[in-house]
Every structure is written in structure tokens, then in C-alpha cells.
Design a protein around this motif. Sequence first.
Motif, short mmCIF file in Angstrom:
data_model
loop_
_atom_site.label_atom_id
_atom_site.label_comp_id
_atom_site.label_asym_id
_atom_site.label_seq_id
_atom_site.Cartn_x
_atom_site.Cartn_y
_atom_site.Cartn_z
N GLY A 111 -6.70 0.85 9.99
CA GLY A 111 -7.94 0.98 9.23
C GLY A 111 -7.76 1.17 7.74
O GLY A 111 -8.74 1.28 7.00
N VAL A 112 -6.51 1.21 7.27
CA VAL A 112 -6.26 1.35 5.83
C VAL A 112 -6.62 0.04 5.14
O VAL A 112 -6.24 -1.04 5.60
CB VAL A 112 -4.79 1.72 5.57
N ARG A 113 -7.37 0.14 4.03
CA ARG A 113 -7.82 -1.05 3.32
C ARG A 113 -7.21 -1.20 1.93
O ARG A 113 -7.30 -2.26 1.32
CB ARG A 113 -9.35 -1.04 3.21
N GLU A 114 -6.62 -0.13 1.42
CA GLU A 114 -5.99 -0.16 0.09
C GLU A 114 -4.66 0.56 0.18
O GLU A 114 -4.58 1.68 0.72
CB GLU A 114 -6.86 0.54 -0.95
N ILE A 115 -3.61 -0.04 -0.35
CA ILE A 115 -2.31 0.62 -0.45
C ILE A 115 -1.82 0.51 -1.88
O ILE A 115 -1.78 -0.59 -2.45
CB ILE A 115 -1.27 0.01 0.52
N VAL A 116 -1.49 1.64 -2.47
CA VAL A 116 -0.89 1.67 -3.80
C VAL A 116 0.58 2.00 -3.62
O VAL A 116 0.94 2.96 -2.93
CB VAL A 116 -1.57 2.71 -4.70
N ILE A 117 1.43 1.21 -4.25
CA ILE A 117 2.89 1.37 -4.12
C ILE A 117 3.47 1.75 -5.47
O ILE A 117 3.14 1.14 -6.49
CB ILE A 117 3.54 0.06 -3.61
N GLY A 118 4.32 2.75 -5.46
CA GLY A 118 5.07 3.11 -6.65
C GLY A 118 6.55 3.02 -6.36
O GLY A 118 7.00 3.49 -5.30
N MET A 119 7.31 2.43 -7.26
CA MET A 119 8.76 2.33 -7.06
C MET A 119 9.46 2.11 -8.39
O MET A 119 8.82 1.69 -9.37
CB MET A 119 9.10 1.18 -6.09
N ALA A 120 10.75 2.40 -8.41
CA ALA A 120 11.56 2.12 -9.59
C ALA A 120 12.04 0.68 -9.55
O ALA A 120 11.51 -0.15 -8.80
CB ALA A 120 12.74 3.10 -9.63
N HIS A 121 13.06 0.34 -10.36
CA HIS A 121 13.42 -1.07 -10.52
C HIS A 121 14.33 -1.61 -9.42
O HIS A 121 14.38 -2.81 -9.22
CB HIS A 121 14.06 -1.29 -11.90
N ARG A 122 15.07 -0.75 -8.71
CA ARG A 122 15.98 -1.26 -7.67
C ARG A 122 15.18 -1.92 -6.55
O ARG A 122 14.37 -1.29 -5.86
CB ARG A 122 16.80 -0.10 -7.09
N GLY A 123 15.38 -3.22 -6.39
CA GLY A 123 14.70 -3.97 -5.34
C GLY A 123 13.29 -4.42 -5.67
O GLY A 123 12.64 -5.07 -4.86
N ARG A 124 12.82 -4.12 -6.89
CA ARG A 124 11.43 -4.44 -7.22
C ARG A 124 11.17 -5.94 -7.18
O ARG A 124 10.11 -6.39 -6.69
CB ARG A 124 11.07 -3.88 -8.61
N LEU A 125 12.09 -6.75 -7.68
CA LEU A 125 11.86 -8.21 -7.68
C LEU A 125 11.75 -8.73 -6.25
O LEU A 125 10.94 -9.62 -5.96
CB LEU A 125 12.99 -8.91 -8.43
N ASN A 126 12.56 -8.18 -5.37
CA ASN A 126 12.50 -8.57 -3.96
C ASN A 126 11.15 -8.18 -3.35
O ASN A 126 10.53 -8.95 -2.62
CB ASN A 126 13.64 -7.91 -3.20
N VAL A 127 10.70 -6.98 -3.67
CA VAL A 127 9.39 -6.52 -3.17
C VAL A 127 8.28 -7.39 -3.74
O VAL A 127 7.33 -7.76 -3.03
CB VAL A 127 9.18 -5.03 -3.52
N LEU A 128 8.37 -7.71 -5.03
CA LEU A 128 7.35 -8.57 -5.65
C LEU A 128 7.26 -9.91 -4.93
O LEU A 128 6.17 -10.41 -4.64
CB LEU A 128 7.67 -8.79 -7.12
N ALA A 129 8.42 -10.50 -4.64
CA ALA A 129 8.43 -11.84 -4.04
C ALA A 129 8.09 -11.82 -2.56
O ALA A 129 7.37 -12.70 -2.07
CB ALA A 129 9.80 -12.48 -4.25
N ASN A 130 8.58 -10.84 -1.83
CA ASN A 130 8.50 -10.88 -0.37
C ASN A 130 7.47 -9.95 0.25
O ASN A 130 7.19 -10.05 1.44
CB ASN A 130 9.89 -10.58 0.22
N ILE A 131 6.90 -9.05 -0.54
CA ILE A 131 5.84 -8.17 -0.04
C ILE A 131 4.55 -8.37 -0.83
O ILE A 131 3.47 -8.50 -0.26
CB ILE A 131 6.27 -6.69 -0.11
N MET A 132 4.67 -8.42 -2.15
CA MET A 132 3.48 -8.44 -3.00
C MET A 132 2.89 -9.83 -3.20
O MET A 132 1.80 -9.96 -3.75
CB MET A 132 3.81 -7.83 -4.37
N GLY A 133 3.60 -10.87 -2.79
CA GLY A 133 3.04 -12.21 -2.89
C GLY A 133 3.17 -12.85 -4.26
O GLY A 133 2.53 -13.87 -4.52
N LYS A 134 3.98 -12.28 -5.14
CA LYS A 134 4.18 -12.91 -6.44
C LYS A 134 5.03 -14.16 -6.24
O LYS A 134 6.08 -14.13 -5.58
CB LYS A 134 4.87 -11.95 -7.41
N SER A 135 4.61 -15.25 -6.82
CA SER A 135 5.30 -16.52 -6.62
C SER A 135 6.72 -16.45 -7.18
O SER A 135 6.92 -16.05 -8.33
CB SER A 135 4.54 -17.65 -7.31
#
Length: 939
Positions: free
Chosen positions: A249-273
Motif C-alpha cells: 500500500g505504499v505509494r511514495e518512497i523517498v531514497i537517500g544515499m551517498a555516491h557508492r553505487g548511485r549510478l547503478n541505482v539510477l540506471a537499474n532502480i530509478m529508471g534513468k536512461s
Amino acid sequence: MSSQPVSVGSQNLSFVEDLFSSYLLDPNSVDVEWREYFDSLKNGDDRLSGGWTSSSPFPSRSMFNPPGLGTDIPYQGPAGKLDEAARQERLDQLIRNYRVRGHILASVDPLGSERPSPPELDPAFYGFGEDDFDREVSTSWVGGPATRTLRGIINWLKQTYCRSIGAQYFHIDSLQVRLWLAQRMEETGNRIKLERTEQLRILQRLADAVVFEEFLARKFVGAKSFSLEGAESLIPLLDMAIEKAGNQGVREIVIGMAHRGRLNVLANIMGKSPRVIFREFDDADPELQIGRGDVKYHLGYSWNWETSLGKNVHLSLCFNPSHLEFVNTVAQGRMRAKMDRARDFKRELGAVILIHGDAAFAGEGIVQETLNLSELAGYRTGGTIHIIVNNQVGFTTTPREGRSTTYATDIAKMLQIPIFHVNGEDPEAVAQVVNLALDFRKKFKRDVVIDMYCYRRRGHNEGDEPSFTQPVMYKEIRKHPTVFEGYMNSLLNLRGVTREEAEKIEKDRRERLETELAEARRDDFIRCVDHWGGIWAGYHGGPAKEADSPITGMDRDKMSQLIHRLIELPEGFRPHPKAQRILEARRAMADGEQPLDWGCAEVLAIASILDEHRPFRMSGQDVRRGTFSHRHAVLYDHETGDAFVSFNNIINERGYVNLHNSPLSEAGVVGFEYGYSLDCPEGLVVWEAQFGDFVNAAQVIIDQFIASAEDKWDRLSGLVMLLPHGFEGQGPEHSSARLERFLNLAAEDNIQVCQPTTPAQFFHLLRRQVLRKWKKPLIVMTPKSLLRHKACVSSLDDLSEGRFRSVLPDPEAPKPEDVKQILLCSGKIYYDLIERRAEIGDKHSMIVRIEQLYPFPTKWIRELLAPIADGTPVAWVQEEPSNMGAWGFLRIRFGEHFLKRFPFERISRPASASPATGSSRTHKFEQDQLLKAAFQIDE
């Protein structure tokens, strides 16, 4: 049942907990008296409504008579013989210690480091010998069959607590929570049963992570990316967490993280092309980043995720600087604002996921501040999922050099929450922990910690050589296969996947990334710029010349009505006598019988904003009353202590009035309020320092977020910071809000820095901040002694008419031809100057107040001084030492001639390493000398 409590020793306490566990599994498995007792607990008996604890009363002494308990049974060694009662007691202790200490033996390190073996987990410690291992005993209080052999029990406990998951939960006080966790883990051996499709999805997400990092390393050799290699299980972990949360039932998720792995998260979780990320690696658009922007591994993103069950979840990855954990409370504030906007006061529709590094989680104080906010009413967000990417090294610092605790997560034991340590190279153990963590969060609305042990395949960054400092660790890492390979081989052996399927998964991902790279390098590539949209549509940043100037005055009668409503008390409410006098004074102000003081103008401004159905949030130490007792927005019954929020008389809809005394924290709370402002453009969001001097404890939030976010990340904020400021003999730590620091950060119209000197000015300033479509953070140097200064007052007409004025002319200025000197000033010193001018009968000094120091009102002051003769001396008068305050900022801006017309000099205290003297008498002497210098009075 007897109401007399029975003394409970540690052994008996273990017995009762185990008995209660049995009751929850099967009520008929316990004696009738115990069943009635536990029924009363479950049904909310008045004496037991808080849940069972070791101090709870027992129903009768006769019930509490388990054989052999309550006496000291001597240890007899492996060769000794234990009777049944002694054997059962020792078994109880062994089971309890596996629950408490089993995590010490868990195989959580993928590099296989040795783990200590606590003696209390050795059956021999309790006198068990070989003859005991195959003896059947009752195990109804342990998950699984009702009877088992000792060998079977120990194996089951090892499976549950000592395999790839180590659980810490016995620091939690609530028996209900501990038993819930124990049941969930022991019933399944702490293992999740996955369908083939789920296993295949995990393998695919691992492939996403591994192939992405390998591709970056090949195509952009030596470029910094802060690779996720060694911790690729983070991607399936996040995938599973988002899926589960969305389906809950969660409709909004806010994620906070440092730089390690951020590009991978952007591409494979956040949907950034990936093509956009590759374009950023190529740095192909330098003209878009002149003087602005940020490195690619600090950037945020938003994305709409659809779960496998068709549920939509909006994801927001917060922008974050290199200051690692400081994003934590920013993310929390954003989620709180989202929940308030959605009227989600049960805190069920949103979740925060914070991804930490092990060294930072243990080392940075902002983590403790974040944890401390989690259960406070003004900051609660329904439970945060904390994920530790445990590299087992911080830059080049080993755990033994970086913390004084066994685990990086030990600080989290300050909360009543579970901590799960899990081997990142066992993806199915990760899946179990995610499933358990999300269920715990949903049921108890508390934080939960997942400490995912992994390693860092490369150095701190791609140019670093890690074997300089960790040669042994990196010998092991170099020969270690990827988690994708390990899990793929596991599924191949179990026939969960075929080799052809696994190879196709990898091949498809490599081909996709090759296509994305080709698109990124096209000459006609179009880069989409994420500008102000969504809830920020209609608002804008940019240069001050584009700022709107809304009408901030109000109808006089309307203001009078609002003040009267603010001072209406509930029937029978008895405020403190001094507070009552303040209310009576405000009644006279509302009726026009006396001018408004600062406190009345402030609460009136807030009331007017609420009356327009705009949200208001203020937090800080003592904000409900006000540090200097000027606000009294919340009153307390002098007899009962009941609280009454006066703003509820204006609007009583939940979510519009948020006024919270904060914990003794600056960085964490300022970060929270800044985060809240990011998702509340239409409201008034305020943080007030107890004394303005304390704001320097939040300098990272100010420097890295508030002052620079628009320039770096194109993010706007309307946060207001109220910083009591003024030299009044209260010492170095109660005089200066460090005005100079904010002016040093001021550039490109990024912030507003103001020091209003009248209640009307403050009223218009607050209303302007809310009504403007031009959004910038507002830094206000607020008064202390002026709160009750007889000359610092305004009429209702002053509030009704006009707008905030960045420059205030001298109401008693000489004629232009008679002006011999111009004194420019800001803040409290104005009142000292006009008083001294009157005392000495000076007829030739013009005193001008600069109410807004940035953006500096050059146009308005030029018009004001136009009639004054060129060459007339201009002096900037400030209370601060010459190396502080506004002087340095003004000198750089104007040089030796103000507006290129007037000689420009300074009148201030001499340069100093400390803001102010600690002596009240010395302060008065210094102030007198400053005023004499202003009016050129010889000794």
C-alpha cells in the motif's frame, strides 16, 4: 487472580517468555491458569495493557512453579548427569542465548572472516554430553515440531540464527515485538521459499547490476563512478523492497544515499536512461554546466514504478553531496511533507529508504540525530528502512580503526528496532531479510536496519589502489567470483534456471547498454532538462530581477479579527498569569489601543497565512513558547498542564498547523525542515535557532543544500531560518548568528538575507515569502532585546499598507543640503544610533537602514541618496568586529567609494577571533566607543 507481583529472576523470566511464545502458537498448549492469565494480557487487562514485562504481576504464586527453576543448578560438566528439570532449564538458557547471541556465529561475511565462538552457544557450557544429543524434549515454544532431539533443536537454531543472517532483537523491550520476530524467524528457519519466477527475477537484477558496472569499467576507463562492484545485491534488495512496499500500500518512497553505487541505482532502480548517464560520462555538453551543475554520482531522480501486481509507487532519489549521511534527515523531511500533503496522518502511504556506508553509519553524528527523530511526533514518517552497504572498510580505514563497537550498526540499538546482518552473496537470505523487514515496518511502524555485508572490489574510487592499505583483503577479493556467478551456479545446480537462460540474461543486458551508448554519442542527442514541474509548477527561481512583489498588506479589520481569534481560550482554561498579561496586551493591540510588538506581528502573519489555507510548519528548540518568551503560540493551563495551540482557532484542519519543539539538534532538524520545504512550496516552513549562534552546528546543511541546491541541482526551497542576532553583553555564544557566513555564500541571487527592524517589516517579510512565486531560502537575523524595545513597534496601519521595504529611510533625516555624513546600518544598532543622535542633538547625520542585505538593494538606496551631495562621507556601522558582520561583503562590492559617489569607511569593533566579549560591562564600554566613533565625539 492475585494482583501481587511475583519476583522473577533471569531464569524464570526466560521460562515465562518461552511459555508466552507457546501460548501464542497454541493457547491449549499451556496450563489453564496460565492461559487465563495470558488471555487477560491479550485482551487488554488494565494492569497489563502495556504488554507483559518482567515487572508485570502474575496471577498466582502456585502457577509459577516450573520444576527446577528458581534455584541455582551447579554446572556438572560433560560427564555429569542432569535430571529432567535441570536439563530443561539448561535447554531454555541455550535457546535464549541463541536468540540473543546467535548473530555472533552467523556467516555474514562473503570474504569468510573468522567469527568468535561464544561459550554460551556451546552445549557443553550447559553440561550437555553426547548422551543428551539424541534425547527428545518438548519444543513447543520453538518454531517447528512440538518435540525434537537436542541435536535437532541446535541444528534448527543454527539454521535460524547462525547461517547467512544474524539477527539482533533482544535489546527490544517489548515482549510482543520480540516474540513476533522470533516466531517469524524460527517457524521458517529464517529462510524464504522462493518461486522459480522470483529466483529468476533476482538473477536478472544481479545481472543488471554486474553488467552495468563491467560496461562502465570497459567503456570509460579510469573515470570515477564509485562502483557498486562487490555489493551488487543492493539492486535486487531495493527491487524486492520496493515491490513489497508497493504491494503493501505504499505509494511514495523517498531514497537517500551517498555516491557508492548511485549510478547503478539510477540506471537499474530509478529508471534513468543509461544513455543520459553515458552522455554525462562523455561530458559532451559543457555549455550547459558553466558555473553550475554537479558530478553525475550526486544527482537525484524521480520515477514511477509499477509493481508486479499493478500498484504504482513514485520513487524520489534525493540529490546528495559528498557529505554522505547528511541527506538522511532531508529525505525524512521530504517524506513527512508528502504525507502531510496526502493527509496521510497514519503514516502508511509513504516510506523512506536510507542507504548507508558502514564507516559513515558508525562515524557520523548526523546518523544519531536521524535515528532520534524517528519516534518523535513532529518528525515521524512511519518507519525507515536503513540499508548498510557494509564494505568492511571506510576509504582506507579498517573497522578496528573506525569504530569502538562490534558492529557498524550498534548505534541503532538506541531504538526499539531489529537489526539484521546478512551475507550479501546469499541473495535468498537477502530476500528473507527484506521480506521480514518490510513486514516488521508495516506492523509496528518503526525503523528497521539491514546490514548487508559485502566488499568493495575496487578502491574508494576507480583511480584508487586499495592493496596499498588492505593487501590481504584484496588478494581474497581478486579471486572472488561475482555474486551473479555464484547465484547463477546455485540455481543451475538446483535446476532453477538453465545455462542458456543465464547466458541470455547477460547477453541481452550488454546489447542494451551498447545501444544506449550509441544513442548517447549521436550528434542530434537531445538532453531533457528537469526543470520546475509537479507541485513546483508556477514557481520559479533565477535572478532577483525576475522576482514578483505581491501585495502583503491586509485589511485592518481583518487583522484585528485574527488577533482576537488567536487570544480566545477554551472555557475554563487558565494560562500562566504572565502569559495572560501578554494576551491582554494583544487584545489592546487588536483594538488599536497600543502598537503591535514583534511577537504579535509574527503570530498575526502566521495566522493570516493559515487563514488563506496555506500550511505552516515551524520547529526548533522552544519554538512553541519562543526562547525569549515572545511567541506563546502554544499556551499551557497553569493548573493541569494541558496545551492549547492558538493557531487552531484560525484553522483546525489537521496538517495545516505544525508547531514542534525540536530535540537538541541543529544539523538534523535543519536538514529535516529543508527537506520538508522541498515538497511544500505553497506553505511557510520555518526553522528557528534557540540563539542564532547555534546555526553553525548545521553548516553542512547550509553550505551543501540550502545555499547551493538551485545552482547544483536546479532545486528550489522557500525555507525560512530565524536566527536571533544582536550584541547585548550575553557573551561570544549568544551574540552573533554569523551574518558574514551567509553573505559569503550569497551569489547568483541564491538566498535572501534580511535583518528587519520593525514588527511591520517582519510581518510583510513572512507574508512575501509565502505569496511570492519566486522561491529562495530566507535567512532572517531576528532580534532579542528589540522584542520588548519601546521604539520597536508598529501600528495596524503599518501592517495594512505597503510591502516589505529593503531599505528604510531616516524618518528624522536632515534636509539633503544639511547632510554632513550618512550612516548605513542594519539591525539593532539603528536604535542605539538614533537614541545617541537625539542625546547629542546632532542635526547633520542621516541614518539609513539596510533591511535586506542580499540580494543587495542597490537600486533603492541609489534613489534614496540621489539628493545628497557627492563626496559626502558614508560609514557602515555594525556591532560585529570588522572581520565579521556585513562589512567585508560591502567592501568587496563597493570598494572605497559607495555607489562611486561617496567615500566609504567602517565603524565597528576591531577584528577579533571571537564574536563578542563575555563581560557585560566591557560590552557597554565597547558599544559606547562605537557610538562615539559614529558621531565623531572626542573623548
